[in-house]
Design a protein around this motif. Sequence first.
Motif, PDB file in Angstrom:
ATOM      1  N   THR A   1      47.680  10.435 -15.821  1.00 38.32           N
ATOM      2  CA  THR A   1      48.934  11.176 -15.960  1.00 38.32           C
ATOM      3  C   THR A   1      49.474  11.065 -17.373  1.00 38.32           C
ATOM      4  OG1 THR A   1      49.451  10.787 -13.625  1.00 38.32           O
ATOM      5  CG2 THR A   1      51.271  11.431 -15.071  1.00 38.32           C
ATOM      6  N   ALA A   2      49.410   9.876 -17.947  1.00 34.96           N
ATOM      7  CA  ALA A   2      49.881   9.693 -19.322  1.00 34.96           C
ATOM      8  C   ALA A   2      49.067  10.541 -20.295  1.00 34.96           C
ATOM      9  CB  ALA A   2      49.804   8.216 -19.708  1.00 34.96           C
ATOM     10  N   LEU A   3      47.750  10.573 -20.103  1.00 36.49           N
ATOM     11  CA  LEU A   3      46.910  11.417 -20.965  1.00 36.49           C
ATOM     12  C   LEU A   3      47.309  12.883 -20.858  1.00 36.49           C
ATOM     13  CD1 LEU A   3      43.400   9.842 -20.299  1.00 36.49           C
ATOM     14  CD2 LEU A   3      44.522   9.972 -22.522  1.00 36.49           C
ATOM     15  N   LEU A   4      47.561  13.333 -19.643  1.00 36.50           N
ATOM     16  CA  LEU A   4      47.895  14.734 -19.426  1.00 36.50           C
ATOM     17  C   LEU A   4      49.243  15.086 -20.036  1.00 36.50           C
ATOM     18  CD1 LEU A   4      46.770  17.265 -18.072  1.00 36.50           C
ATOM     19  CD2 LEU A   4      47.983  16.610 -15.998  1.00 36.50           C
ATOM     20  N   VAL A   5      50.247  14.223 -19.829  1.00 34.88           N
ATOM     21  CA  VAL A   5      51.585  14.507 -20.336  1.00 34.88           C
ATOM     22  C   VAL A   5      51.601  14.502 -21.859  1.00 34.88           C
ATOM     23  CG1 VAL A   5      53.948  13.635 -20.438  1.00 34.88           C
ATOM     24  CG2 VAL A   5      52.735  13.661 -18.258  1.00 34.88           C
ATOM     25  N   VAL A   6      50.936  13.522 -22.475  1.00 39.17           N
ATOM     26  CA  VAL A   6      50.881  13.462 -23.935  1.00 39.17           C
ATOM     27  C   VAL A   6      50.148  14.683 -24.484  1.00 39.17           C
ATOM     28  CG1 VAL A   6      49.971  12.178 -25.906  1.00 39.17           C
ATOM     29  CG2 VAL A   6      51.070  10.964 -24.029  1.00 39.17           C
ATOM     30  N   PHE A   7      49.061  15.085 -23.837  1.00 43.00           N
ATOM     31  CA  PHE A   7      48.311  16.256 -24.291  1.00 43.00           C
ATOM     32  C   PHE A   7      49.174  17.512 -24.249  1.00 43.00           C
ATOM     33  CE2 PHE A   7      45.631  19.917 -23.079  1.00 43.00           C
ATOM     34  CZ  PHE A   7      44.893  20.025 -24.238  1.00 43.00           C
ATOM     35  N   VAL A   8      49.931  17.703 -23.171  1.00 46.08           N
ATOM     36  CA  VAL A   8      50.779  18.888 -23.055  1.00 46.08           C
ATOM     37  C   VAL A   8      51.870  18.879 -24.108  1.00 46.08           C
ATOM     38  CG1 VAL A   8      52.434  20.066 -21.564  1.00 46.08           C
ATOM     39  CG2 VAL A   8      50.283  19.235 -20.627  1.00 46.08           C
ATOM     40  N   ASP A   9      52.471  17.732 -24.357  1.00 49.34           N
ATOM     41  CA  ASP A   9      53.494  17.649 -25.398  1.00 49.34           C
ATOM     42  C   ASP A   9      52.912  17.945 -26.774  1.00 49.34           C
ATOM     43  OD1 ASP A   9      55.706  17.150 -23.834  1.00 49.34           O
ATOM     44  OD2 ASP A   9      55.408  14.990 -23.818  1.00 49.34           O
TER      45      ASP A   9
ATOM     46  N   VAL B   1      49.528  23.293 -15.749  1.00 51.54           N
ATOM     47  CA  VAL B   1      48.559  22.371 -15.145  1.00 51.54           C
ATOM     48  C   VAL B   1      49.194  20.985 -14.994  1.00 51.54           C
ATOM     49  CG1 VAL B   1      46.368  21.204 -15.491  1.00 51.54           C
ATOM     50  CG2 VAL B   1      46.559  23.638 -15.977  1.00 51.54           C
ATOM     51  N   ALA B   2      49.859  20.525 -16.046  1.00 53.17           N
ATOM     52  CA  ALA B   2      50.499  19.210 -15.988  1.00 53.17           C
ATOM     53  C   ALA B   2      51.610  19.174 -14.949  1.00 53.17           C
ATOM     54  CB  ALA B   2      51.055  18.839 -17.359  1.00 53.17           C
ATOM     55  N   VAL B   3      52.430  20.221 -14.904  1.00 55.70           N
ATOM     56  CA  VAL B   3      53.521  20.259 -13.928  1.00 55.70           C
ATOM     57  C   VAL B   3      52.970  20.300 -12.507  1.00 55.70           C
ATOM     58  CG1 VAL B   3      55.475  21.618 -13.107  1.00 55.70           C
ATOM     59  CG2 VAL B   3      55.113  21.321 -15.547  1.00 55.70           C
ATOM     60  N   ALA B   4      51.877  21.026 -12.297  1.00 54.21           N
ATOM     61  CA  ALA B   4      51.270  21.081 -10.972  1.00 54.21           C
ATOM     62  C   ALA B   4      50.764  19.708 -10.543  1.00 54.21           C
ATOM     63  CB  ALA B   4      50.125  22.097 -10.961  1.00 54.21           C
ATOM     64  N   VAL B   5      50.173  18.973 -11.478  1.00 53.71           N
ATOM     65  CA  VAL B   5      49.713  17.618 -11.163  1.00 53.71           C
ATOM     66  C   VAL B   5      50.898  16.716 -10.821  1.00 53.71           C
ATOM     67  CG1 VAL B   5      48.604  15.572 -12.112  1.00 53.71           C
ATOM     68  CG2 VAL B   5      47.620  17.827 -12.524  1.00 53.71           C
ATOM     69  N   MET B   6      51.975  16.821 -11.602  1.00 52.37           N
ATOM     70  CA  MET B   6      53.166  16.029 -11.314  1.00 52.37           C
ATOM     71  C   MET B   6      53.743  16.370  -9.946  1.00 52.37           C
ATOM     72  SD  MET B   6      55.048  16.191 -15.027  1.00 52.37           S
ATOM     73  CE  MET B   6      56.565  15.552 -14.321  1.00 52.37           C
TER      74      MET B   6
END
Length: 566
Positions: free
Chosen positions: A498-506, A554-559
């Motif tokens: 999750t951290a990887l995904l959120v940082v990537f999106v930001d 994609v990130a929001v869907a995972v969250m």
Amino acid sequence: MNGEHVTHSGPLAEQQARQPARRGWRGLDLWAVGAALIGVIVLAPLASVLWIAFNPTENIWPHLMATVLPRYLQATLLLMLGVGVLTALMGTGAAWLVTMYRFPGSRLLSYALLFPLAIPAYVGAYALVDFFDYSGALQIAPARSDFGWKPRADYWFPPVRSAGSAIFVLSAALYPYVYLLARAAFREQSGGAYEVARALGAGPWGVFFRVGLPLARPAIAAGVALALMETVADFGTVTHFGVQTLTTGIFTTWLTAGNAGGAAQIAGVAMMVIVVLLSVERAGRRNARFHGRRGRSRARWCRSAGRAGAAGRRLALCLVPFAFGFVLPVSVMASHALSDPSSWLAPGLGQALVNTLVTGGAAAVLTVGAALFLVYGLRQGARGLPRWVLPVTALGYAAPGAVLALGLLVPLAALDHRLADAVLAITGHDPGLLLTGTAAAIVLAYLVRFFGIAQGAVDSAFGRVSPNLPLAARSLGRGAGGVLREIYLPMMRGSVGTALLVVFVDCVKELPATLLLRPFNFNTLATRVHELASLERLDDAAPAALLVMAVGLVAVAVMARMNLRS
């Protein structure tokens, strides 16, 4: 105790699990050295900004104070006030309605209200102007087509390019920070407290203001603080609406006036605003203590005619922020992209996508990896490494991207020239700019900017692992690295992902730092959208904007899926 095996947990077991860190060359504590090096890298840009501000080549501070700085500061504070009020109202109100009431579409809305997180605020600004401006679809259809009004003087319409529009767009993009934290706070509150309030005669408004809102105030304040930090850091939105803030002042003073010292002084003021904001937010909840047993909140299903009307009003109130924060930007950009399908084959779009994926992916891996090393090094009890390193390294997230770019570019440019001179003297070959001439500076800026996000997620994940497990592994002969690899990482896989995904999106959405640090002829999706939209070429900018939003979704869907599981 009669031969029974007793396991220990809590602080004592955690202290026992912290065995002396393995020492490498000449007895150095490798975990301490590595963690200290990461801390220096994260804090160096902020220190560089302060040094440049106090040691300018040409001191224009008196000129700034007498001319533009008061205007920049006033505009920034006005934006913060407006965004703070609107995000608190929209985020808290929507969280309360979808948590405490059941109405048609409430379950779907509880997750759909998170979707504006995927939309960069500057994309929302382009969409709002395109739809509501004088040449936009809204004014063309009813005003000039149906009523026959031609000149602007024939009718009145609110000015679109204004500070008020900037406040509205930023609030529509940032309210999910408040909504997410407020909804979690409302869901964790005991339903018994609401039942007691109703038994004592409190109505729906009384229950909200006397019970729900006070208990959720720390979460709401934290969400508003996040929204305000993003407001101070914003560049694309305020530039499109012509609002001169501290961030735009940094760009103007540095790039137009060519004065890095003056830009650093404005950046110092922006950092002071953030520090004051964080101090006020923490002081406001320093002595706050809220206790309660979690219980199911009493939700109502509206069946009668009167209650059906109330359900419709609640649905409409929740749809307003969702419509302006998500539906409008997606619809406008999709209409432009579909109107000219050839824009998807425009030169530079594919390369911008590749650049975005490479820089964002590299930055995400490095940021989360560095956060893992730092947090684990501190938990190993690395000698000589002060505990305040952990919260201080999170300050990078509070610093606007323009501030970090200024703090990175000046020292990196000096280092680049020294490295090039050294290589030239040794080999006779000029390597050019190794750091500022490549995407390395962008990746480093992303690491510093979003290190706080990765650090918070990793630290929380470490805290959820029982200290008995690493203690058992150490007793079986595993070293610190083996414990991290074989115990912690498998159990923290979800949080790390999750951290990887959120940082990537930001990183994908980041605009100011990328604009200032990118090499020549280097575009990401964000910079491509900004460049083309600034030239009023929204048809060409739409595909890149849709790609940015798709990555965020994609990130929001995972969250949302993780929240559904919990």
